[in-house]
Design a protein around this motif. Structure first.
Motif, mmCIF file in Angstrom:
data_model
loop_
_atom_site.group_PDB
_atom_site.id
_atom_site.type_symbol
_atom_site.label_atom_id
_atom_site.label_comp_id
_atom_site.label_asym_id
_atom_site.label_seq_id
_atom_site.Cartn_x
_atom_site.Cartn_y
_atom_site.Cartn_z
ATOM 1 N N UNK A 51 1.058 -1.266 0.015
ATOM 2 C CA UNK A 51 -0.066 -0.165 -0.098
ATOM 3 C C UNK A 51 0.915 1.213 -0.056
ATOM 4 N N UNK A 52 1.940 1.236 0.869
ATOM 5 C CA UNK A 52 2.836 2.358 0.636
ATOM 6 C C UNK A 52 3.628 2.902 -0.461
ATOM 7 N N UNK A 53 4.055 1.590 -1.099
ATOM 8 C CA UNK A 53 4.624 1.697 -2.587
ATOM 9 C C UNK A 53 3.907 2.158 -3.294
ATOM 10 N N UNK A 54 2.402 1.914 -3.514
ATOM 11 C CA UNK A 54 1.601 2.504 -4.490
ATOM 12 C C UNK A 54 1.170 3.751 -4.099
ATOM 13 N N UNK A 55 0.993 4.216 -3.014
ATOM 14 C CA UNK A 55 0.333 5.443 -2.573
ATOM 15 C C UNK A 55 1.420 6.684 -2.513
ATOM 16 N N UNK A 56 2.592 6.064 -1.870
ATOM 17 C CA UNK A 56 3.651 7.251 -1.807
ATOM 18 C C UNK A 56 4.740 7.309 -2.795
ATOM 19 N N UNK A 57 4.978 6.131 -3.448
ATOM 20 C CA UNK A 57 6.108 6.098 -4.504
ATOM 21 C C UNK A 57 5.344 5.738 -6.109
ATOM 22 N N UNK A 58 4.139 5.715 -6.109
ATOM 23 C CA UNK A 58 3.644 5.116 -7.325
ATOM 24 C C UNK A 58 4.158 3.895 -7.882
ATOM 25 N N UNK A 59 4.603 3.236 -7.222
ATOM 26 C CA UNK A 59 5.206 1.549 -7.563
ATOM 27 C C UNK A 59 4.218 0.483 -7.173
ATOM 28 N N UNK A 60 3.845 -0.289 -8.187
ATOM 29 C CA UNK A 60 2.969 -1.464 -7.940
ATOM 30 C C UNK A 60 3.870 -2.764 -7.417
ATOM 31 N N UNK A 61 3.979 -3.305 -6.327
ATOM 32 C CA UNK A 61 4.525 -4.356 -5.965
ATOM 33 C C UNK A 61 3.750 -5.518 -5.924
ATOM 34 N N UNK A 62 4.196 -6.630 -6.552
ATOM 35 C CA UNK A 62 3.709 -7.912 -6.613
ATOM 36 C C UNK A 62 4.244 -8.960 -5.607
ATOM 37 N N UNK A 63 3.556 -10.020 -5.515
ATOM 38 C CA UNK A 63 3.812 -11.120 -4.606
ATOM 39 C C UNK A 63 5.142 -11.478 -4.907
ATOM 40 N N UNK A 64 5.602 -11.689 -5.960
ATOM 41 C CA UNK A 64 6.884 -11.925 -6.656
ATOM 42 C C UNK A 64 7.841 -10.891 -6.198
ATOM 43 N N UNK A 65 7.499 -9.805 -6.378
ATOM 44 C CA UNK A 65 8.510 -8.659 -6.014
ATOM 45 C C UNK A 65 8.742 -9.036 -4.431
ATOM 46 N N UNK A 66 8.100 -9.017 -3.660
ATOM 47 C CA UNK A 66 8.196 -8.983 -2.294
ATOM 48 C C UNK A 66 8.939 -10.173 -1.856
ATOM 49 N N UNK A 67 8.784 -11.354 -2.592
ATOM 50 C CA UNK A 67 9.561 -12.634 -2.241
ATOM 51 C C UNK A 67 11.217 -12.313 -2.555
ATOM 52 N N UNK A 68 11.415 -11.907 -3.340
ATOM 53 C CA UNK A 68 12.476 -11.356 -3.817
ATOM 54 C C UNK A 68 13.459 -10.410 -2.813
ATOM 55 N N UNK A 69 12.539 -9.864 -2.009
ATOM 56 C CA UNK A 69 13.355 -9.023 -1.110
ATOM 57 C C UNK A 69 14.084 -9.730 -0.132
#
Length: 81
Positions: A51-69
């Motif tokens: 939610x933060x990424x989309x609202x504050x940074x304009x970035x849409x994170x996917x589940x796959x993105x999060x798994x890679x962190x």
């Protein structure tokens, strides 16, 4: 420091501050902090990050993105692009 580096530094600081809020902790983080050692890095924290990424940074994170962190730096890099 050029404009690009300065902007990136500001965004990094914003992300670090947001992570402290998202994780509801007083812990100090650096870019090298490994996410799996943070007890509060759970599914709810990941949803708040999305939610933060989309609202504050304009970035849409996917589940796959999060798994890679693996580290805080990975999150900063993803949100800084």
């Amino acid at each position: 420091m050029n404009f690009y580096e300065e902007e990136r530094q500001v965004k990094k600081e914003m992300v670090l501050e947001a992570l402290v809020d998202i994780l509801d902790t007083e812990e100090e983080f650096t870019e090298d902090t490994v996410l799996e050692v943070i007890e509060e890095w759970d599914s709810l924290a990941k949803l708040y990050l999305v939610a933060f990424a989309k609202k504050e940074c304009g970035v849409v994170l996917t589940a796959n993105d999060i798994k890679k962190f693996e580290t805080i730096k990975d999150i900063c890099n993803a949100l800084g692009e």
